[in-house]
Design a protein around this motif. Sequence first.
Motif, PDB file in Angstrom:
ATOM      1  N   THR A 131       0.622  -1.255   0.108  1.00 60.15           N
ATOM      2  CA  THR A 131      -0.088   0.163   0.069  1.00 60.15           C
ATOM      3  C   THR A 131       0.816   1.239  -0.040  1.00 60.15           C
ATOM      4  O   THR A 131       0.622   2.254  -0.290  1.00 60.15           O
ATOM      5  CB  THR A 131      -0.973  -0.035   1.156  1.00 60.15           C
ATOM      6  N   SER A 132       2.021   1.199   0.228  1.00 61.09           N
ATOM      7  CA  SER A 132       3.074   2.415   0.239  1.00 61.09           C
ATOM      8  C   SER A 132       4.351   1.680   0.360  1.00 61.09           C
ATOM      9  O   SER A 132       4.678   0.680   0.971  1.00 61.09           O
ATOM     10  CB  SER A 132       2.945   3.358   1.471  1.00 61.09           C
TER      11      SER A 132
ATOM     12  N   ARG B  32       8.634   3.272  -0.251  1.00 65.72           N
ATOM     13  CA  ARG B  32       9.576   4.178  -0.473  1.00 65.72           C
ATOM     14  C   ARG B  32      10.921   3.994  -0.286  1.00 65.72           C
ATOM     15  O   ARG B  32      11.501   2.938   0.560  1.00 65.72           O
ATOM     16  CB  ARG B  32       9.600   5.356   0.762  1.00 65.72           C
TER      17      ARG B  32
ATOM     18  N   VAL C  35       2.324  -0.551  -5.834  1.00 61.91           N
ATOM     19  CA  VAL C  35       1.143  -0.143  -5.065  1.00 61.91           C
ATOM     20  C   VAL C  35       0.089  -0.326  -6.125  1.00 61.91           C
ATOM     21  O   VAL C  35      -0.028   0.752  -6.880  1.00 61.91           O
ATOM     22  CB  VAL C  35       1.336   1.229  -4.497  1.00 61.91           C
TER      23      VAL C  35
ATOM     24  N   PRO D 153      -5.458   0.437  -2.794  1.00 66.73           N
ATOM     25  CA  PRO D 153      -5.278   1.435  -1.592  1.00 66.73           C
ATOM     26  C   PRO D 153      -5.206   0.656  -0.440  1.00 66.73           C
ATOM     27  O   PRO D 153      -5.537  -0.541  -0.112  1.00 66.73           O
ATOM     28  CB  PRO D 153      -6.541   2.400  -1.690  1.00 66.73           C
ATOM     29  N   ALA D 154      -4.786   1.509   0.859  1.00 66.17           N
ATOM     30  CA  ALA D 154      -4.760   0.758   2.094  1.00 66.17           C
ATOM     31  C   ALA D 154      -6.085   0.717   2.592  1.00 66.17           C
ATOM     32  O   ALA D 154      -7.082   1.630   2.093  1.00 66.17           O
ATOM     33  CB  ALA D 154      -3.934   1.820   3.096  1.00 66.17           C
TER      34      ALA D 154
ATOM     35  N   ALA E 102       8.228   0.150   3.599  1.00 62.34           N
ATOM     36  CA  ALA E 102       6.959  -0.404   2.892  1.00 62.34           C
ATOM     37  C   ALA E 102       6.105  -0.891   3.890  1.00 62.34           C
ATOM     38  O   ALA E 102       6.161  -1.276   4.902  1.00 62.34           O
ATOM     39  CB  ALA E 102       7.206  -1.511   1.802  1.00 62.34           C
ATOM     40  N   ARG E 103       4.776  -0.408   3.612  1.00 63.71           N
ATOM     41  CA  ARG E 103       3.517  -0.924   4.233  1.00 63.71           C
ATOM     42  C   ARG E 103       2.625  -1.824   3.413  1.00 63.71           C
ATOM     43  O   ARG E 103       2.647  -1.636   2.234  1.00 63.71           O
ATOM     44  CB  ARG E 103       2.642   0.227   4.783  1.00 63.71           C
TER      45      ARG E 103
END
Length: 248
Positions: free
Chosen positions: A103-104, A106, A117, A120-121, A214-215
């Motif tokens: 979901t994210s 960097r 991604v 969405p989260a 990352a998530r």
Amino acid sequence: MSPIQTVSLSLFRFDSALDRLWALAQMGAARFSLPRTPDIGFWKLCGSGSGEGFTPVPNTSVYAILATWPDAATARARTREAPVWARYRARAAEDWTIFLAPTSVRGAWSGQTPFEVTAPATPGPLAALTRATVKPSRALKFWKHEPAISDMIGRDPNVIFKIGIGEVPLMQQVTFSIWPDATSMCAFARKGGPHAEAIRAVRDGGLFAEELYARFTVLGDHGSWEGRRPLASLTAPTPTDTPAEEYA
């Protein structure tokens, strides 16, 4: 709907000395067969740290395979049936695989951005992964601060699961944790005291040659770890596959 990239993290525990030696040898041997797995994208073979995994001392009984796949169905099928996973499972005393949707993200990992991604989260359980290559000249300084960070993670009552893995001992480290929701994870990140000071020192000290954060949304799992399903404590159930013992 477009396919959602799915990340699998498979953990294997080996009990006997012979099986541990086999698993150590696979850190070299499996890298030749993993790329031939159909549909696999980015992948990494990892060892782990002792204790809760966040130490520079290797744990010779626990190894991991991280991989990306074009969708969840493919991820579940390949981690059940692909030869590399089957060989690991046949030797392991226990194994657990968790499936994740990024979901994210960097940063970079081995010069790549491995996670895409594509969704969405969502509310509910999430996972966080931090990966860093420690500069050789700064390794001692990094490991001076790491125990304070890891101790706080280990004592946080909200963390559902945590482990430290890595590609190269001391130099290339991955921390992975699962949380019931974003609120509890953010509350941990905002904590002050020695933990916050240690994180600030690591970030401000220029200790890393490469970083990735990352998530993920937690999609499901199969198998067990330490005799239980780590996701069983979640209030909202997540999808599960067939128990590992049924197809080992």
